[in-house]
Design a protein around this motif. Structure first.
Motif, PDB file in Angstrom:
ATOM      1  N   GLU A  66       0.832  -1.197   0.000  1.00  0.00           N
ATOM      2  CA  GLU A  66       0.000   0.000   0.000  1.00  0.00           C
ATOM      3  C   GLU A  66       0.865   1.245   0.000  1.00  0.00           C
ATOM      4  O   GLU A  66       2.054   1.187   0.278  1.00  0.00           O
ATOM      5  N   ILE A  67       0.217   2.357  -0.328  1.00  0.00           N
ATOM      6  CA  ILE A  67       0.876   3.657  -0.353  1.00  0.00           C
ATOM      7  C   ILE A  67       0.134   4.537   0.645  1.00  0.00           C
ATOM      8  O   ILE A  67      -1.080   4.719   0.540  1.00  0.00           O
ATOM      9  N   LEU A  68       0.888   5.052   1.625  1.00  0.00           N
ATOM     10  CA  LEU A  68       0.287   5.822   2.711  1.00  0.00           C
ATOM     11  C   LEU A  68       0.682   7.291   2.624  1.00  0.00           C
ATOM     12  O   LEU A  68       1.803   7.620   2.227  1.00  0.00           O
ATOM     13  N   ASP A  69      -0.231   8.152   3.043  1.00  0.00           N
ATOM     14  CA  ASP A  69       0.146   9.540   3.279  1.00  0.00           C
ATOM     15  C   ASP A  69       1.162   9.544   4.408  1.00  0.00           C
ATOM     16  O   ASP A  69       1.174   8.631   5.242  1.00  0.00           O
ATOM     17  N   LEU A  70       1.979  10.574   4.460  1.00  0.00           N
ATOM     18  CA  LEU A  70       2.954  10.684   5.533  1.00  0.00           C
ATOM     19  C   LEU A  70       2.216  10.722   6.869  1.00  0.00           C
ATOM     20  O   LEU A  70       1.179  11.361   6.995  1.00  0.00           O
ATOM     21  N   ARG A  71       2.770  10.015   7.827  1.00  0.00           N
ATOM     22  CA  ARG A  71       2.175   9.950   9.162  1.00  0.00           C
ATOM     23  C   ARG A  71       3.294  10.007  10.180  1.00  0.00           C
ATOM     24  O   ARG A  71       4.458   9.791   9.830  1.00  0.00           O
ATOM     25  N   PRO A  72       2.968  10.249  11.433  1.00  0.00           N
ATOM     26  CA  PRO A  72       4.015  10.287  12.457  1.00  0.00           C
ATOM     27  C   PRO A  72       4.753   8.950  12.550  1.00  0.00           C
ATOM     28  O   PRO A  72       4.152   7.885  12.464  1.00  0.00           O
ATOM     29  N   VAL A  73       6.070   9.029  12.711  1.00  0.00           N
ATOM     30  CA  VAL A  73       6.919   7.850  12.842  1.00  0.00           C
ATOM     31  C   VAL A  73       7.481   7.853  14.257  1.00  0.00           C
ATOM     32  O   VAL A  73       8.045   8.861  14.706  1.00  0.00           O
TER      33      VAL A  73
END
Length: 190
Positions: A66-73
């Motif tokens: 899948e391709i995700l929007d940037l999120r907190p890491v």
């Protein structure tokens, strides 16, 4: 392409990063001068194309979960410089690496185009790869992927050089690109 020697095995092949270059002479068996390819990447397959620092790269679509929007890491102490940390993907802890750092490029600013590709590796592990942007799923121009030459620090992570609309595209080998980083990171990603 930044950081890569794009000398190609094909006679008369051009060097450089993009620009107009004619597509290869047509289909071939992909064996090249160095024998058959053993990376499992089909020359006629579909690829997710992505951009980093103005260059175009690709990953075989069958490797992309899948391709995700940037999120907190969630950053973890003492991790390798390219490893950003962990994200949660539907209850699964997934280690995330920065493609810019893996390729030896400078830091870039995250923006609304920044994405995380969730990739499956051949040994069953799963890893995230942060990239500047994702363009599309597409086939590369007709003709076999050409093997890059060179012994740069990450050349082993390039499965081949293809073309999309006449511009060079480096096809990445997810196992070679991420396998060592994940092992060093100590996360199972399973």
């Amino acid at each position: 392409m930044s950081g890569f020697d794009l000398s190609l095995d094909a006679p008369g092949a051009r060097r450089g990063n993009g620009g107009a270059a004619p597509a290869g002479p047509g289909p071939d068996d992909g064996s090249g001068e160095d024998g058959p390819r053993d990376d499992g990447i089909r020359d006629d397959g579909q690829f997710v194309t992505l951009g980093v620092d103005g260059d175009t790269y690709a990953v075989p679509v069958e490797r992309v979960q899948e391709i995700l929007d940037l999120r907190p890491v969630a950053r973890l102490p003492r991790n390798a410089s390219a490893m950003l940390g962990m994200i949660d993907v539907r209850g699964r802890s997934v280690p995330v690496a920065d493609l810019r750092a893996l390729l030896g490029l400078g830091c870039g600013m995250d923006d609304h185009d920044t994405r995380i590709l969730v990739l499956s590796l051949s040994d069953g592990r799963v890893a995230g790869l942060k990239t500047d942007r994702v363009y599309e799923v597409a086939a590369l121009d007709r003709g076999a992927l050409e093997r890059p030459r060179g012994d740069g620090p990450r050349m082993d992570a390039v499965a081949g050089i293809g073309r999309r609309d006449g511009a060079f595209v480096a096809v990445l080998d997810a196992d070679r690109l991420l396998g060592r980083e994940i092992a060093t990171f100590g996360a199972s990603g399973r």
